[in-house]
Design a protein around this motif. Structure first.
Motif, short mmCIF file in Angstrom:
data_model
loop_
_atom_site.label_atom_id
_atom_site.label_comp_id
_atom_site.label_asym_id
_atom_site.label_seq_id
_atom_site.Cartn_x
_atom_site.Cartn_y
_atom_site.Cartn_z
N HIS A 239 55.54 -44.57 64.65
CA HIS A 239 56.72 -43.71 64.78
C HIS A 239 56.95 -43.36 66.25
CE1 HIS A 239 59.20 -40.05 64.48
NE2 HIS A 239 59.56 -40.48 63.29
N PHE A 240 55.88 -43.06 66.97
CA PHE A 240 56.00 -42.74 68.39
C PHE A 240 56.52 -43.94 69.18
CE2 PHE A 240 54.35 -42.61 72.72
CZ PHE A 240 54.80 -41.37 73.14
N ILE A 241 55.95 -45.12 68.91
CA ILE A 241 56.37 -46.33 69.61
C ILE A 241 57.87 -46.56 69.39
CG2 ILE A 241 56.13 -48.84 69.72
CD1 ILE A 241 53.20 -48.40 68.78
N ALA A 242 58.30 -46.46 68.14
CA ALA A 242 59.70 -46.70 67.82
C ALA A 242 60.61 -45.69 68.49
CB ALA A 242 59.90 -46.68 66.30
N LEU A 243 60.24 -44.42 68.43
CA LEU A 243 61.09 -43.37 68.99
C LEU A 243 61.21 -43.49 70.50
CD1 LEU A 243 62.73 -40.81 68.57
CD2 LEU A 243 60.61 -39.50 68.64
N ILE A 244 60.09 -43.74 71.17
CA ILE A 244 60.12 -43.80 72.63
C ILE A 244 60.84 -45.07 73.09
CG2 ILE A 244 57.98 -45.03 73.15
CD1 ILE A 244 58.99 -41.70 74.66
N THR A 245 60.74 -46.16 72.31
CA THR A 245 61.44 -47.40 72.66
C THR A 245 62.94 -47.25 72.50
OG1 THR A 245 59.51 -48.70 71.98
CG2 THR A 245 61.61 -49.87 72.18
N VAL A 246 63.36 -46.62 71.41
CA VAL A 246 64.79 -46.37 71.21
C VAL A 246 65.33 -45.49 72.33
CG1 VAL A 246 66.45 -45.18 69.74
CG2 VAL A 246 64.75 -46.70 68.72
N THR A 247 64.57 -44.48 72.73
CA THR A 247 65.00 -43.61 73.83
C THR A 247 65.12 -44.40 75.12
OG1 THR A 247 63.86 -41.76 72.77
CG2 THR A 247 64.49 -41.48 75.08
N ALA A 248 64.21 -45.34 75.34
CA ALA A 248 64.25 -46.16 76.55
C ALA A 248 65.51 -47.00 76.62
CB ALA A 248 63.02 -47.07 76.61
N GLY A 249 66.11 -47.31 75.47
CA GLY A 249 67.32 -48.11 75.46
C GLY A 249 68.52 -47.43 76.06
N SER A 250 68.45 -46.10 76.17
CA SER A 250 69.59 -45.37 76.73
C SER A 250 69.20 -44.42 77.85
CB SER A 250 70.29 -44.58 75.62
OG SER A 250 69.39 -43.66 75.00
N ASP A 251 67.94 -44.51 78.31
CA ASP A 251 67.47 -43.61 79.36
C ASP A 251 66.57 -44.39 80.30
OD1 ASP A 251 67.09 -40.87 80.52
OD2 ASP A 251 65.02 -41.24 79.90
N GLU A 252 67.01 -44.57 81.54
CA GLU A 252 66.29 -45.41 82.48
C GLU A 252 64.91 -44.85 82.82
OE1 GLU A 252 65.18 -48.51 84.76
OE2 GLU A 252 66.86 -48.36 83.36
N GLU A 253 64.79 -43.53 82.93
CA GLU A 253 63.49 -42.94 83.22
C GLU A 253 62.48 -43.33 82.15
OE1 GLU A 253 61.24 -38.58 83.38
OE2 GLU A 253 63.16 -38.84 82.33
N THR A 254 62.89 -43.18 80.89
CA THR A 254 62.00 -43.53 79.79
C THR A 254 61.70 -45.03 79.80
OG1 THR A 254 62.96 -41.73 78.48
CG2 THR A 254 61.65 -43.37 77.30
#
Length: 241
Positions: free
Chosen positions: A191-206
């Motif tokens: 769940h963490f991997i999926a959430l942080i990866t999805v966030t990375a798709g729209s946030d360059e810092e992440t």
């Protein structure tokens, strides 16, 4: 009178032992009944001591005892996320979750008392204790990610995951502690991997931090396993690319 008819010798507890006993007893009662329905007499009876003894340790009465019980549970939970900053991120996260879920398993009453809420005995201090646990866990994870000054999207993603861990833990208790702890831990890591990866798709810092974290992962680790499980599910959706 024969020795078999004598009562067992009474062992006087030390100050720390007695306080720990009273806190553990209170947590058990607060977890299964609304705190406002638990009296100091109830705590004393459950602990096998007198009411004046409870007051000796908690002169502020039930409110002080309630806050101290929550504080003891919160202190243990905060330590669960303390982890050396070496190795793949998912390995560190798995170890932290093992400790967290072990606490939930072994102290289910205390965990319920800490997080269920909804009591008129709650105050700004008790709410602050719960929030402190959440902030400490989020801050630890952000440090593991290497985020020195995390932006709002990254912080929201991590805090959302912390909330999901709490909710899953409470549901796990309601579901008679199923699935097994190892499966629950692995699912939460996914769940963490999926959430942080999805966030990375729209946030360059992440995205920068996720790239750095993925570079340390192994093919036989949690990220590789998740990718191999997910790809067959989305493999027929190439028309979306």
């Amino acid at each position: 009178m024969s020795s078999s008819g004598t009562a067992p010798a009474y062992r006087r507890l030390s100050v720390d032992e007695r306080r720990s006993q009273l806190l553990a007893t209170a947590l058990g009662l607060f977890a299964h009944r609304p705190p406002e329905d638990v009296s100091l007499d109830d705590v004393a009876a459950a602990a096998g001591v007198s009411r004046p003894l409870v007051y000796r340790y908690f002169p502020g009465g039930k409110q002080q005892l309630y806050e101290a019980a929550l504080r003891s549970a919160a202190d243990e939970l905060e330590q669960c996320f303390a982890e050396p900053h070496t190795g793949p991120l998912t390995t560190r996260l798995s170890r932290a979750l093992d400790r967290y879920l072990e606490f939930v398993d072994e102290h289910d009453a205390g965990f319920n008392a800490l997080l269920r809420g909804g009591s008129v005995v709650e105050t700004s201090r008790t709410n602050a204790i719960v929030d402190e646990v959440r902030r400490a866990a989020a801050d630890q994870i952000l440090v593991h990610l290497g985020a020195r000054r995390p932006g709002p999207r990254l912080r929201m993603a991590v805090r959302t995951w912390i909330s999901a861990v709490e909710a899953a833990s409470l549901i796990w208790l309601d579901e008679d502690k199923q699935p097994p702890l190892g499966e629950l831990r692995d699912w939460l890591v996914d769940h963490f991997i999926a959430l942080i990866t999805v966030t990375a798709g729209s946030d360059e810092e992440t995205a920068v931090l996720v790239r750095g974290a993925l570079a340390m992962e192994r093919a036989d680790g949690p990220v590789g396993g998740l990718a191999r499980r997910v790809l067959p599910v989305v493999g027929d959706a190439v028309h979306l690319l």
